[in-house]
Design a protein around this motif. Sequence first.
Motif, short mmCIF file in Angstrom:
data_model
loop_
_atom_site.label_atom_id
_atom_site.label_comp_id
_atom_site.label_asym_id
_atom_site.label_seq_id
_atom_site.Cartn_x
_atom_site.Cartn_y
_atom_site.Cartn_z
N GLU A 64 -6.68 1.63 -4.22
CA GLU A 64 -5.69 0.73 -3.67
C GLU A 64 -6.35 -0.12 -2.61
O GLU A 64 -7.04 0.41 -1.73
N TRP B 283 -8.75 5.52 -9.43
CA TRP B 283 -7.54 4.76 -9.05
C TRP B 283 -7.77 4.34 -7.62
O TRP B 283 -7.99 5.19 -6.76
N ASN C 81 -2.75 11.84 -15.81
CA ASN C 81 -3.64 10.97 -15.06
C ASN C 81 -3.03 9.57 -15.03
O ASN C 81 -2.32 9.19 -15.95
N ARG D 197 -8.45 7.60 -5.73
CA ARG D 197 -8.21 8.91 -6.35
C ARG D 197 -9.07 9.02 -7.59
O ARG D 197 -9.13 8.08 -8.39
N PRO E 257 0.82 -1.22 0.00
CA PRO E 257 0.00 0.00 0.00
C PRO E 257 0.85 1.27 0.00
O PRO E 257 1.79 1.39 0.78
N ALA E 258 0.49 2.16 -0.91
CA ALA E 258 1.25 3.41 -1.02
C ALA E 258 0.66 4.47 -0.09
O ALA E 258 1.36 5.39 0.31
N ARG E 259 -0.63 4.32 0.22
CA ARG E 259 -1.30 5.28 1.10
C ARG E 259 -1.11 6.70 0.62
O ARG E 259 -0.75 7.59 1.39
N GLY E 260 -1.26 6.87 -0.69
CA GLY E 260 -1.19 8.23 -1.23
C GLY E 260 0.21 8.72 -1.49
O GLY E 260 0.40 9.75 -2.11
N PRO F 75 -8.77 1.54 1.10
CA PRO F 75 -8.44 2.69 1.95
C PRO F 75 -8.12 3.95 1.14
O PRO F 75 -8.38 5.05 1.60
N SER F 76 -7.52 3.81 -0.05
CA SER F 76 -7.31 5.04 -0.82
C SER F 76 -7.95 4.93 -2.19
O SER F 76 -7.93 3.88 -2.82
N TRP G 285 -7.86 -0.12 -11.44
CA TRP G 285 -8.58 0.94 -12.15
C TRP G 285 -10.03 0.52 -12.23
O TRP G 285 -10.38 -0.45 -12.90
#
Lengths: 223, 531
Positions: B504, B502, B429, B472, A172-175, B469-470, B512
Amino acid sequence: MKRAREELRARIGALEGGRRLARASVDGGEIDRWLGGGLARGRVHAVTGPGATAFVSMLCIRLRGPILWCVVEGGPFSPLHPPGFAALGLDPYRLVMARAANETAALGAAETGLREPGLAAVVVETAGGVRSVHGRRLQLAAESGEGLGFVLFAGVGEMGWAESGWEAAPVPARGGALRWRWTLRRVRRTRPHEWLVEWNDAASALRVASPVGDGVPGSIGSG
Amino acid sequence: MAAVVHSGTVVAAVSEAAEAAGVRAGMGWGDARARCPALLAAPRDREREAEVMRIAARLVERYGPWVAPGADDLLIDVAGTAHLFGGERAMLEDCRRVFAERGWSARAAVAGGADAARGLARFAGADLTIGAPDTVRALPVEALRLDDESAARLRRIGLRRIGDLASRSRTALAERFGERLIQRLDRMLEASGSGSEPLGAGPPRPALRVGWEGTDPLLEPASVEALCATLLEKLCVRLRQGDLGAWKMVLVLRFDAPGAAPRRIEVRAGRGLRDPGRWLDLFRERPEAFDPGSGVIRLDLAAGAAEPFDPAAGSDREGLWERLSARLGSRNVVRFRPAARHRPEAASEAEPVLARASPPSHAGAAGPSLRSRLAAPFGPRSSADRCGLPPPRSASRLLRPFAAKAGEMDGTASEGSAWMRGTAAGGGNPRPLRLLARPEPVGVETAPGDPLEPPAVLRGRGGRPVRLPSARGPERIVPEWWCEREGESEDGGAPAGRDYWWVETEEGARLWLYRDLHPGPARWFLHGFFP
């Protein structure tokens, strides 16, 4: 201690009488040192895990020449998406894709490519790795042409024939920056290891992240 | 910046950049170097120049039946052919394009007579010139191909242009400058082709087809191969006689058994080839090429897409692409080029590595032209005394559509191919490395309370929910307005765009996802995998 080890390695290399292999730099730092200068050219490396495509493409950015990518139609890998390679900094124009009807034909194409000097790398996608006999054939072809070969597999497969065997999994990059855990499962002449690597998007370069672990900077444990 | 230096001291030809810096052909090397310290010199390669002229002569055969190559120009008889190209200007444009594709620069002119065409191409100062009495009269006296001394004398007495000479008394001119000047002047000013040197024909093109027919069928693969080798040998001799190289070779086998369909095997090269051994190697990549089946009773070979042979064409690597294309089919050995389409699945097009530019069509119905001659000296743009500068060794790459400039392919060019410029890579992008051939429907729960509704939980086919959790996004991708129908959903609803995210997963997989912007309940799809 380190110096002594390097010297010893050099002497063993000389005793083996093998010509010094050209090496393709991985991160320009710790991983290269671990591998004795980078991934050996004139050899075939096995890569598995969900980060395998990224592993190969990031390595190819710094190499010169076209990249032959051999795929099997209807294989377990989804089609390549060139804009993604461009976004990573690898010019998709360098990719030449050879589509084969079956895995034997794809391995044959890779073998032909490995014999050809001047390619950056030859990549072949396989379902469950390759059998030793095919692996050896690829290896022989790579030796004759100084090619750098990668065999990608979708699952778990035998890697004993390969110069080095890797497993690449995203972390995980977590942004933040993109990260992977690269596990060096097997390699000739040195021990397996594991690194947490990070992609520097601006520089299109890789570096070992987070200095934690067993005394080797940047490592997260060795196996 | 480059100049070709001839016999060690005199500049014979200059590159465009060098010309801009003030270097001219005919200058001494010292002078040239003084004007432009960064100047590079290359020894003059007369063999290569002659070769280039030979190739160029073949290239311009399309404009007229007679071509006369000179030291650095080509004279073509275009009487009655200009209308095939849509007029004289269109023909000249086409001519320039043909040369530009090979990385060569050329100047072309059409005029009533050979001398006028030559003079215009060299001295009119434009890339393309259509001759008219006025333009010919405006040419400098040097266009008459006089010796330096006569030209200098003419200039001293104020006769600088052809027009100045034409208005003088001819007897007076002949007395002072000789009869030859008058002859040259007449030829320069003549309206039709009469009186100019006739152009000779080149050698005829040989038939590029050979065959064998036997009463006893061939039953062994080795004998089919041996026969094929012999015929290739014969065909390549013909190619050599015509100074040609073939881009394609077709082998047709006919069998003894009644009703057995003939077998056609086509192999392609990435350049003009005329080496029988190489062609045989390409056929060897196809196991069925020498399979005698029920017995081969007839074998035909035809060379296709034959073009002027350029020994310098093609990199060493061309051989690899040729072998792989022969084995896997030329449609299966591809390179990617960006396509100006919004939809990710259409954003790149695969193009055979061995693809070739298709010959341009010559539509046009302008009336036949009275002017009959076209001269095209080519080489670097410079003044009077030019020679053909050797083209880049990789010139043949420029023959291919979408081909990269030299170095681009090897990753050595600083700017990269079209992919690395503009918005081909998604314009900043994120773009995945792999894209599913068909987007996979997935279940997604969006974050409650967020107006953008980012995906928060993913349910794949496995059914186990995965937290995201993330996320974009969204990046909205809509079909182009002119092909809205493509955006229609499968059930034929209204066209819709997609909102891409995007995301994760907790484990780190970067995916995607997109939501169909279809009215009705939200439908989500998995479309690709990020690095």
